[in-house]
Design a protein around this motif. Structure first.
Motif, mmCIF file in Angstrom:
data_model
loop_
_atom_site.group_PDB
_atom_site.id
_atom_site.type_symbol
_atom_site.label_atom_id
_atom_site.label_comp_id
_atom_site.label_asym_id
_atom_site.label_seq_id
_atom_site.Cartn_x
_atom_site.Cartn_y
_atom_site.Cartn_z
ATOM 1 N N ASP A 182 57.663 5.565 -10.710
ATOM 2 C CA ASP A 182 56.440 6.000 -11.385
ATOM 3 C C ASP A 182 55.769 7.069 -10.538
ATOM 4 O O ASP A 182 55.082 6.761 -9.556
ATOM 5 C CB ASP A 182 55.512 4.807 -11.587
ATOM 6 N N THR A 183 55.982 8.313 -10.896
ATOM 7 C CA THR A 183 55.450 9.420 -10.090
ATOM 8 C C THR A 183 53.970 9.685 -10.366
ATOM 9 O O THR A 183 53.374 10.536 -9.706
ATOM 10 C CB THR A 183 56.253 10.705 -10.352
ATOM 11 N N ALA A 184 53.385 8.960 -11.314
ATOM 12 C CA ALA A 184 51.956 9.113 -11.613
ATOM 13 C C ALA A 184 51.145 7.941 -11.079
ATOM 14 O O ALA A 184 49.997 7.759 -11.464
ATOM 15 C CB ALA A 184 51.752 9.240 -13.127
ATOM 16 N N THR A 185 51.729 7.143 -10.195
ATOM 17 C CA THR A 185 51.027 5.985 -9.670
ATOM 18 C C THR A 185 49.791 6.409 -8.877
ATOM 19 O O THR A 185 49.826 7.402 -8.129
ATOM 20 C CB THR A 185 51.970 5.147 -8.782
ATOM 21 N N SER A 225 58.352 7.554 -0.671
ATOM 22 C CA SER A 225 57.534 8.322 0.267
ATOM 23 C C SER A 225 57.063 9.625 -0.363
ATOM 24 O O SER A 225 55.928 10.064 -0.144
ATOM 25 C CB SER A 225 58.321 8.610 1.549
ATOM 26 N N ALA A 226 57.938 10.241 -1.165
ATOM 27 C CA ALA A 226 57.561 11.473 -1.860
ATOM 28 C C ALA A 226 56.526 11.191 -2.930
ATOM 29 O O ALA A 226 55.547 11.940 -3.086
ATOM 30 C CB ALA A 226 58.800 12.124 -2.466
ATOM 31 N N VAL A 227 56.719 10.117 -3.690
ATOM 32 C CA VAL A 227 55.779 9.752 -4.750
ATOM 33 C C VAL A 227 54.384 9.543 -4.166
ATOM 34 O O VAL A 227 53.379 9.955 -4.764
ATOM 35 C CB VAL A 227 56.259 8.484 -5.475
ATOM 36 N N HIS A 228 54.311 8.924 -2.984
ATOM 37 C CA HIS A 228 53.025 8.613 -2.370
ATOM 38 C C HIS A 228 52.587 9.664 -1.356
ATOM 39 O O HIS A 228 51.623 9.447 -0.622
ATOM 40 C CB HIS A 228 53.092 7.235 -1.714
ATOM 41 N N GLY A 263 66.706 18.596 -2.823
ATOM 42 C CA GLY A 263 65.721 19.512 -2.268
ATOM 43 C C GLY A 263 64.619 18.871 -1.458
ATOM 44 O O GLY A 263 63.672 19.564 -1.052
ATOM 45 N N PHE A 264 64.698 17.580 -1.198
ATOM 46 C CA PHE A 264 63.678 16.931 -0.376
ATOM 47 C C PHE A 264 63.660 17.536 1.033
ATOM 48 O O PHE A 264 64.693 17.901 1.579
ATOM 49 C CB PHE A 264 63.950 15.428 -0.262
ATOM 50 N N TRP A 290 56.961 15.622 -3.743
ATOM 51 C CA TRP A 290 56.515 14.953 -4.970
ATOM 52 C C TRP A 290 57.099 15.652 -6.197
ATOM 53 O O TRP A 290 57.534 14.994 -7.147
ATOM 54 C CB TRP A 290 54.987 14.936 -5.061
ATOM 55 N N GLU A 291 57.112 16.953 -6.202
ATOM 56 C CA GLU A 291 57.648 17.701 -7.349
ATOM 57 C C GLU A 291 59.138 17.444 -7.532
ATOM 58 O O GLU A 291 59.623 17.339 -8.667
ATOM 59 C CB GLU A 291 57.377 19.198 -7.161
ATOM 60 N N VAL A 292 59.889 17.328 -6.438
ATOM 61 C CA VAL A 292 61.310 16.995 -6.543
ATOM 62 C C VAL A 292 61.477 15.609 -7.148
ATOM 63 O O VAL A 292 62.310 15.390 -8.038
ATOM 64 C CB VAL A 292 61.988 17.071 -5.161
ATOM 65 N N ALA A 293 60.680 14.648 -6.673
ATOM 66 C CA ALA A 293 60.759 13.287 -7.209
ATOM 67 C C ALA A 293 60.412 13.265 -8.689
ATOM 68 O O ALA A 293 61.087 12.600 -9.493
ATOM 69 C CB ALA A 293 59.818 12.366 -6.426
#
Length: 357
Positions: free
Chosen positions: A166-169, A280-283, A302-303, A330-333
């Motif tokens: 969930d990338t909008a968490t 980690s990327a999401v947060h 691309g991380f 975050w954008e990659v995730a």
């Protein structure tokens, strides 16, 4: 979704069963199975869970990893008799209870099933054996391309569906969580959000935390008999160690743990995926990671991560953190691992099954 429309037009709602050793816990298989359950429900399925351990709809103790004997085939058939599709979560992937896996394979023979492989036996040196069972009515799904290619080498065709997030968490509670942990505002907190197993490389995590002058926080419990070794490591740790959630907050959310830390650490020597790599990327937290095989695969998206074997790079990050890197990750995730993409990917696999509804 075509599948959802078709399901809503049926007099009976289609029924799916998720089957595993254990479900409903904090291990990766349980976490990803819960996401699949939500995706299946979004596609119009009623879903039940069947496992040897955990808070499930149908408890069959013989499916547990440490069970003395497998479930009777008749019990398995009763638990799955109404299922239009069975999703087998890692139970036929690793030989942790071979007799139970054989019963599940027999019950699923000739009927639509998805074998969801989080790991494969030969990827764990102490478990090495042959490929998982196969059947013309089944489909195989791996969580990485490495496993898909290895299955192909054993004559088993599979589809890759990466773990999704969930990338909008919402952002978690930083100050409140650090206060509950007894961590000062200027204390460097390094989070290893994993369980404690030999392959999680707790020793490597402790060593890095010490070199960085930080407090090491291991979030998950010891499993598979690793408790005595973990106690030894902690007793000899050169710096401060925190284990588990704050005693006042046993329902700690993942978002709070990530918000509280200054660096995420994934020191594992092997992961079938390694959810903290994307979490980690999401947060929006920097990640220090070891080069386990699937990490190299994920990095190709691309991380921008900090290598575990280059602590000076981590020190440079702390001296001059770059918010643009966190936004990029975050954008990659969001582009490649968003939970919103899971129903469509799962629908693609379901559409190839010989479903009767």
């Amino acid at each position: 979704m075509v599948l959802r429309v078709a399901a809503l037009q049926c007099a009976l709602v289609p029924f799916a069963a998720l089957v595993s050793f254990r479900l409903g816990g904090t291990d990766g298989v349980s976490i990803e199975s819960a996401k699949w359950r939500s995706a299946l429900e979004g596609l119009g399925f009623d879903v039940v869970t069947v496992a040897g351990e955990g808070p499930v709809d149908h408890l069959l103790p013989g499916l547990a990893m440490a069970a003395d004997r497998p479930p009777e085939r008749a019990a398995g058939e009763r638990a799955l008799e109404d299922a239009d599709v069975v999703v087998v979560e890692n139970l036929c992937s690793l030989p942790l209870n071979p007799a139970a896996a054989e019963v599940v394979a027999q019950v699923c023979a000739g009927r639509p099933a998805i074998l969801h492989h989080h790991d494969l036996s030969w990827q764990r040196p102490h478990l090495g054996s042959g490929p998982p069972p196969d059947d013309p009515a089944w489909r195989h799904v791996t969580i990485n391309e490495l496993s898909r290619r290895e299955l192909a080498a054993h004559g088993v065709e599979a589809t890759t569906i990466y773990n999704c997030f969930d990338t909008a968490t919402p952002r978690g509670r930083r100050a409140g969580t650090r206060s509950a942990l007894g961590v000062d505002a200027n204390e460097r907190l390094i989070l290893q959000p994993t369980r404690a197993l030999a392959r999680k490389n707790v020793a490597g995590g402790l060593a890095l935390a010490h070199e960085l002058g930080g407090t090491y926080w291991l979030l998950g419990p010891a499993e598979d008999g690793y408790g005595p070794e973990l106690d030894r490591l902690f007793a000899n740790a050169p710096g401060r160690v925190i284990h588990g959630p704050p005693t006042s907050d046993r329902a700690l959310r993942a978002a709070d743990a990530y918000a509280a830390c200054d660096l995420v650490l994934l020191a594992s020597t092997w992961e079938g995926f390694g959810n903290p790599a994307v979490e980690s990327a999401v947060h929006r937290r920097p990640l220090c990671i070891s080069p386990y095989p699937v990490a190299r695969e994920l990095s190709s998206f691309g991380f921008q991560w900090l290598p575990l074997d280059e602590p000076n790079g981590v020190k440079r990050w702390f001296r001059s953190p770059d918010p643009a890197v966190l936004q990029h990750n975050w954008e990659v995730a969001d582009a490649h691992f968003s939970l919103s993409q899971l129903p469509g990917r799962l629908a693609g696999v379901l559409s190839t099954l010989p479903l009767s509804f």
